[in-house]
Scaffold this motif. Structure first.
Motif: not given
Length: 337
Positions: A209, A211-212, A244-246, A267, A269, A279, A285, A289
């Motif tokens: 993911q 952002d995280s 989500y984006n990965y 992408n 999202n 990013t 988050i 999920d």
């Protein structure tokens, strides 16, 4: 007696005395001594440095010193080379080698190996001694020793694209989408840039993911031998939560060692995008999920039931609540009667 007769007689007398002296006193007429051998002239013509065997922590530098010799003869010659770290100024290692006697006008190659730490840069100093006296010296710098590839990590196979031409090194297609999860078919391109068939390799695909950096899924694909100049396309299926984006990471392994990496993005999202090297947003988050156990049929049915029960009507009042309320009303009416 005329002058010519007297001169001839004197010559005969001298020759006779000389012959007699040689016969009676050996060594009276000594042989002419040859000139003593003169010391030759030595100078450093060139210093060439090439990489040798490389391990994870050290690198071998092969130093080839070319000595130019003129005139006479040179003996008791030694060549000393040392590696001085460019940042610290400390001597890392030293090597000294004796040179066989040199005569005439020619070049002589003196090869020595220096083992240094595989990092930073070094100044290679060369000193030539004759009979313990310094007669020539030189120096040369080498940088980027840390970029030398260890023997165990060398392979002629590499990711075909690295993103310079606008083509992602890791591609994906949507294989399936249901129950708030998306199945991706992730693939990459490996090209053998060498002259022989490649060794057995494998690629590990990881989806994170953006952002995280939470790992949403991971899988590996075995890669058979790749002929010289050929390209293989290993692929796997990865399942991730929707919305989500990965980052799509591909790691190339050879005999338990990482020998290459590549990154692309997915992408999912539609309102936000990320690039492969940055990013651009922060989002909330839902860690649940990314719980790997939620892929099971039992958990998936539970999610569907919860979502169905919460849909429509007044929030928080579903069918179960209505049944409980009806039962309570009937019980109260019976007590009053």
């Amino acid at each position: 007696m005329n002058r010519e007769t007297m001169l001839a007689g004197a010559v005969v007398l001298v020759v006779a005395v000389s012959v007699l002296a040689v016969a009676v006193v050996p060594g009276a007429i000594a042989d002419t001594e040859s000139d003593p051998v003169r010391t030759g002239h030595l100078s450093i013509q060139e210093v060439a440095i090439a990489p040798g065997p490389v391990s994870g922590g050290t690198a071998t530098l092969q130093v080839d010193t070319r000595l130019e010799h003129t005139q006479g003869r040179s003996e008791n010659v030694t060549v000393l080379v040392r590696a001085v770290h460019l940042e610290s100024g400390l001597v890392e290692t030293t090597s000294e080698r004796a040179v066989s006697p040199i005569s005439g006008e020619r070049e002589v190659s003196v090869r020595q190996n220096l083992s240094v730490e595989r990092s930073g840069g070094y100044r290679i100093e060369t000193v030539v001694y004759r009979d313990g006296e310094r007669i020539a010296e030189g120096r040369k710098e080498v940088r980027g020793v840390g970029t030398l590839t260890p023997e165990y990590a060398r392979t002629s196979v590499n990711f075909h694209w690295q993103g310079q031409k606008g083509l992602p090194p890791v591609e994906y297609t949507i294989q399936d989408a249901e129950d708030n999860r998306t199945t991706l078919n992730v693939s990459t391109f490996l090209t053998n840039e060498g002259d022989v068939a490649s060794d057995q390799l494998r690629v590990v695909f990881t989806v994170r993911q953006a952002d995280s950096n939470i790992v949403a899924d991971r899988s590996s694909a075995q890669v058979g031998q790749i002929a010289p100049g050929r390209t293989a396309t290993p692929s796997v299926e990865l399942s991730v939560p929707d919305g989500y984006n990965y980052y799509l990471d591909a790691v190339l392994w050879k005999d338990g060692v990482i020998v290459g990496t590549a990154r692309s993005v997915a992408n999912l999202n539609p309102t936000e995008t990320v690039a492969a090297n940055e990013t651009v947003r922060e989002v909330g988050i839902e860690v649940g999920d990314f719980d790997g156990d939620r892929r099971g049929d039992k958990d998936r049915d539970y999610e569907t039931t919860i979502e169905s029960g919460a849909s429509g009507g007044v929030p928080g009042f579903g069918t179960g609540v209505a049944v409980v309320a009806l039962g309570g009303a009937l019980l109260l009416a019976r007590r009053k009667s």
